[in-house]
Write an enzyme that holds these catalytic residues in place. Structure first.
Site, mmCIF file in Angstrom:
data_model
loop_
_atom_site.group_PDB
_atom_site.id
_atom_site.type_symbol
_atom_site.label_atom_id
_atom_site.label_comp_id
_atom_site.label_asym_id
_atom_site.label_seq_id
_atom_site.Cartn_x
_atom_site.Cartn_y
_atom_site.Cartn_z
ATOM 1 N N SER A 179 -9.903 -7.243 -4.395
ATOM 2 C CA SER A 179 -8.461 -7.249 -4.142
ATOM 3 C C SER A 179 -8.135 -6.107 -3.192
ATOM 4 O O SER A 179 -8.824 -5.076 -3.182
ATOM 5 C CB SER A 179 -7.692 -7.056 -5.457
ATOM 6 N N TYR A 233 -6.619 -1.935 -13.110
ATOM 7 C CA TYR A 233 -6.984 -3.068 -12.264
ATOM 8 C C TYR A 233 -7.490 -2.576 -10.910
ATOM 9 O O TYR A 233 -8.547 -3.004 -10.426
ATOM 10 C CB TYR A 233 -5.776 -3.985 -12.080
#
Length: 255
Positions: free
Chosen positions: A145, A158
């Site tokens: 990501s 995350y």
């Protein structure tokens, strides 16, 4: 026949392939003639995907396994050993998130995100290494990501897992190049997935996201899948150790 852009006859393992980006990667692979096995923790979702392809005359193998539980790793590798023998492609896609301020996370939430996003990428890669090496021309693709490259409002844990995956990509690419295993990461920005929709349904938040995206729109899962497929093709044979942003220009946008 030009086979540079072909995946026909390859074997692949994809984690988290029943929805979102994983489902799009599976569809791309199947359409390209890949023999695929998918891993999912939700048996109902897994059965539905297998049934969908079976009705089209395509055999997709399913492994009902929660990759956040380390006791399940050997269930996955045993399946590859008994059914494939070797593996050409491994796509580590399964992931999750809990969006909170850093001071609000519990110990259990930290463990859950780490054990779902990061640990399987490391453990499954090394356990699958013998099967990938046997391929003679294998590819690992991690779904990372842009949160691993810059600050986003996704939560620190995350982002930590995705940054670690980006570094793992570089380490494995260098370490396993002599085994003819290429390792790359695809790093999306906001893509139209169920996980992203939990925040994109907030119209004000979505407007802010689009204001930072030169392309002016949310990405499609197929656009991530196409990059993943390319990274597994002979056409990308000299590409390894790279983290490729799929972000409509977000990561290069200044003011």
């Amino acid at each position: 026949m030009n086979t540079k852009f072909s995946l026909k006859g390859k074997t692949a393992l994809i984690t988290g392939a029943t929805k979102g980006i994983g489902a799009a990667i599976l569809e791309d692979f199947v359409n390209a003639g890949v023999k695929a096995a998918i891993v999912a923790r939700n048996k109902k979702d897994l059965d539905n995907v297998i049934r969908k392809y079976s009705e089209k005359g395509v055999d997709v193998a399913g492994i009902n396994s929660d990759v956040s539980k380390r006791e399940n790793y050997y269930k996955i590798t045993d399946f590859i050993k008994n059914n494939f023998g070797k593996l050409d492609i491994f796509v580590n896609n399964a992931g999750t998130n809990i969006r909170k301020a850093t001071t609000e996370y519990s110990f259990d939430e930290y463990d859950f995100i780490m054990n779902t996003n990061l640990r399987p990428a490391f453990e499954l890669s090394r356990l699958l290494h013998p099967f990938l090496k046997k391929s003679g021309n294998a590819s690992i693709v991690f779904i990372s990501s842009v949160a691993g490259q810059t600050h986003l409002r996704t939560g620190a844990i995350y982002a930590m897992t995705k940054a670690a995956i980006n570094q793992l990509t570089k380490n494995l690419a260098a370490e396993w190049a002599e085994d003819n295993i290429r390792v790359n990461s695809a790093a999306p920005w906001y893509i139209n997935t169920p996980l992203a929709q939990t925040v994109l349904k907030n119209e004000e938040y979505k407007r802010e996201v689009l204001s930072r995206t030169p392309a002016g729109r949310i990405g499609d899962t197929e656009e991530v899948a196409s990059v993943v497929s390319f990274l597994c093709m002979p056409a990308s044979a000299y590409v390894t150790g790279q983290v490729i942003s799929i972000d409509g220009g977000f990561s290069i946008y200044g003011f």
